[in-house]
Motif scaffolding. Structure first.
Motif, PDB file in Angstrom:
ATOM      1  N   VAL A   1       0.839  -1.182   0.000  1.00 18.28           N
ATOM      2  CA  VAL A   1       0.000   0.000   0.000  1.00 18.28           C
ATOM      3  C   VAL A   1       0.879   1.239   0.000  1.00 18.28           C
ATOM      4  O   VAL A   1       1.816   1.342   0.791  1.00 18.28           O
ATOM      5  N   GLN A   2       0.547   2.175  -0.868  1.00 15.17           N
ATOM      6  CA  GLN A   2       1.264   3.449  -0.901  1.00 15.17           C
ATOM      7  C   GLN A   2       0.266   4.596  -0.878  1.00 15.17           C
ATOM      8  O   GLN A   2      -0.790   4.524  -1.495  1.00 15.17           O
ATOM      9  N   LEU A   3       0.624   5.635  -0.145  1.00 11.94           N
ATOM     10  CA  LEU A   3      -0.185   6.836  -0.088  1.00 11.94           C
ATOM     11  C   LEU A   3       0.617   7.996  -0.650  1.00 11.94           C
ATOM     12  O   LEU A   3       1.761   8.205  -0.249  1.00 11.94           O
ATOM     13  N   GLN A   4       0.009   8.729  -1.559  1.00  4.73           N
ATOM     14  CA  GLN A   4       0.679   9.852  -2.196  1.00  4.73           C
ATOM     15  C   GLN A   4      -0.086  11.122  -1.894  1.00  4.73           C
ATOM     16  O   GLN A   4      -1.212  11.303  -2.357  1.00  4.73           O
ATOM     17  N   ALA A   5       0.552  11.994  -1.109  1.00  3.78           N
ATOM     18  CA  ALA A   5      -0.077  13.260  -0.739  1.00  3.78           C
ATOM     19  C   ALA A   5       0.423  14.381  -1.640  1.00  3.78           C
ATOM     20  O   ALA A   5       1.581  14.371  -2.082  1.00  3.78           O
ATOM     21  N   SER A   6      -0.442  15.355  -1.870  1.00  4.72           N
ATOM     22  CA  SER A   6      -0.075  16.502  -2.690  1.00  4.72           C
ATOM     23  C   SER A   6      -0.938  17.692  -2.318  1.00  4.72           C
ATOM     24  O   SER A   6      -1.916  17.551  -1.566  1.00  4.72           O
ATOM     25  N   GLY A   7      -0.565  18.853  -2.858  1.00  3.10           N
ATOM     26  CA  GLY A   7      -1.389  20.029  -2.678  1.00  3.10           C
ATOM     27  C   GLY A   7      -0.843  21.076  -1.734  1.00  3.10           C
ATOM     28  O   GLY A   7      -1.426  22.147  -1.588  1.00  3.10           O
ATOM     29  N   GLY A   8       0.255  20.773  -1.069  1.00  4.89           N
ATOM     30  CA  GLY A   8       0.836  21.759  -0.168  1.00  4.89           C
ATOM     31  C   GLY A   8       1.468  22.912  -0.920  1.00  4.89           C
ATOM     32  O   GLY A   8       1.558  22.901  -2.157  1.00  4.89           O
ATOM     33  N   GLY A   9       1.896  23.914  -0.159  1.00  2.00           N
ATOM     34  CA  GLY A   9       2.547  25.057  -0.782  1.00  2.00           C
ATOM     35  C   GLY A   9       2.631  26.220   0.166  1.00  2.00           C
ATOM     36  O   GLY A   9       2.379  26.086   1.367  1.00  2.00           O
ATOM     37  N   LEU A  10       2.986  27.359  -0.396  1.00  2.00           N
ATOM     38  CA  LEU A  10       3.090  28.604   0.366  1.00  2.00           C
ATOM     39  C   LEU A  10       1.840  29.435   0.107  1.00  2.00           C
ATOM     40  O   LEU A  10       1.474  29.665  -1.056  1.00  2.00           O
ATOM     41  N   VAL A  11       1.223  29.905   1.171  1.00  2.00           N
ATOM     42  CA  VAL A  11       0.005  30.692   1.052  1.00  2.00           C
ATOM     43  C   VAL A  11       0.026  31.795   2.097  1.00  2.00           C
ATOM     44  O   VAL A  11       0.621  31.630   3.169  1.00  2.00           O
ATOM     45  N   GLN A  12      -0.610  32.904   1.775  1.00  2.00           N
ATOM     46  CA  GLN A  12      -0.688  34.001   2.723  1.00  2.00           C
ATOM     47  C   GLN A  12      -1.749  33.729   3.778  1.00  2.00           C
ATOM     48  O   GLN A  12      -2.695  32.969   3.537  1.00  2.00           O
ATOM     49  N   PRO A  13      -1.605  34.328   4.947  1.00  2.00           N
ATOM     50  CA  PRO A  13      -2.657  34.179   5.967  1.00  2.00           C
ATOM     51  C   PRO A  13      -4.022  34.545   5.406  1.00  2.00           C
ATOM     52  O   PRO A  13      -4.160  35.534   4.679  1.00  2.00           O
ATOM     53  N   GLY A  14      -5.005  33.729   5.743  1.00  2.00           N
ATOM     54  CA  GLY A  14      -6.348  33.921   5.222  1.00  2.00           C
ATOM     55  C   GLY A  14      -6.612  33.182   3.933  1.00  2.00           C
ATOM     56  O   GLY A  14      -7.773  33.116   3.493  1.00  2.00           O
ATOM     57  N   GLY A  15      -5.586  32.615   3.353  1.00  2.00           N
ATOM     58  CA  GLY A  15      -5.729  31.898   2.097  1.00  2.00           C
ATOM     59  C   GLY A  15      -6.220  30.470   2.279  1.00  2.00           C
ATOM     60  O   GLY A  15      -6.529  30.034   3.393  1.00  2.00           O
ATOM     61  N   SER A  16      -6.276  29.757   1.162  1.00  2.00           N
ATOM     62  CA  SER A  16      -6.801  28.397   1.151  1.00  2.00           C
ATOM     63  C   SER A  16      -5.865  27.462   0.393  1.00  2.00           C
ATOM     64  O   SER A  16      -5.154  27.886  -0.523  1.00  2.00           O
ATOM     65  N   LEU A  17      -5.911  26.221   0.783  1.00  2.00           N
ATOM     66  CA  LEU A  17      -5.238  25.142   0.070  1.00  2.00           C
ATOM     67  C   LEU A  17      -6.109  23.899   0.154  1.00  2.00           C
ATOM     68  O   LEU A  17      -6.869  23.734   1.116  1.00  2.00           O
ATOM     69  N   ARG A  18      -5.935  23.033  -0.824  1.00  2.00           N
ATOM     70  CA  ARG A  18      -6.651  21.756  -0.819  1.00  2.00           C
ATOM     71  C   ARG A  18      -5.627  20.635  -0.961  1.00  2.00           C
ATOM     72  O   ARG A  18      -4.936  20.543  -1.977  1.00  2.00           O
ATOM     73  N   LEU A  19      -5.530  19.832   0.075  1.00  2.00           N
ATOM     74  CA  LEU A  19      -4.630  18.688   0.059  1.00  2.00           C
ATOM     75  C   LEU A  19      -5.362  17.460  -0.458  1.00  2.00           C
ATOM     76  O   LEU A  19      -6.560  17.274  -0.201  1.00  2.00           O
TER      77      LEU A  19
END
Length: 110
Positions: A1-19
């Motif tokens: 079994v392998q899990l591959q995560a993605s979606g991180g990054g640099l964002v300003q306060p108040g911003g959004s990201l989707r992992l």
């Protein structure tokens, strides 16, 4: 079994990201999904959990800002993160059935 995560990054306060985290290999549909995070110098902490029946729990620090969801057809879990704060900065890890993804860095900074 392998899990591959993605979606991180640099964002300003108040911003959004989707992992995202996609699993490959033999898994049971009854397995729960978890998102953890680990900030520098701190222990890994549970951020959110979603069970096979869709029961969801969140850490108090992210309630109302983060949303976990799963897509069993894709063997995937997601973490929508809104209203991000500097103290959300960490490496985020997905977990399922005891298996860990490699982690994805989230940095919240102006």
């Amino acid at each position: 079994v392998q899990l591959q995560a993605s979606g991180g990054g640099l964002v300003q306060p108040g911003g959004s990201l989707r992992l995202s985290c996609v699993a490959s290999g033999s898994l049971l549909s009854v397995d729960h999904w978890f998102w953890y995070r680990q900030a520098p110098g701190k222990e890994r902490e549970l951020v959110a959990r979603i069970t096979s029946r869709g029961i969801i729990t969140y850490a108090d620090s992210v309630k109302g800002r983060f949303t976990i969801s799963r897509d069993d057809a894709k063997n995937a879990v997601y973490l929508q993160m809104n209203s991000l704060r500097p103290d959300d900065t960490a490496v985020y890890y997905c977990n399922r059935a005891g298996f860990w993804g490699q982690g994805t860095q989230v940095t919240v900074s102006s």
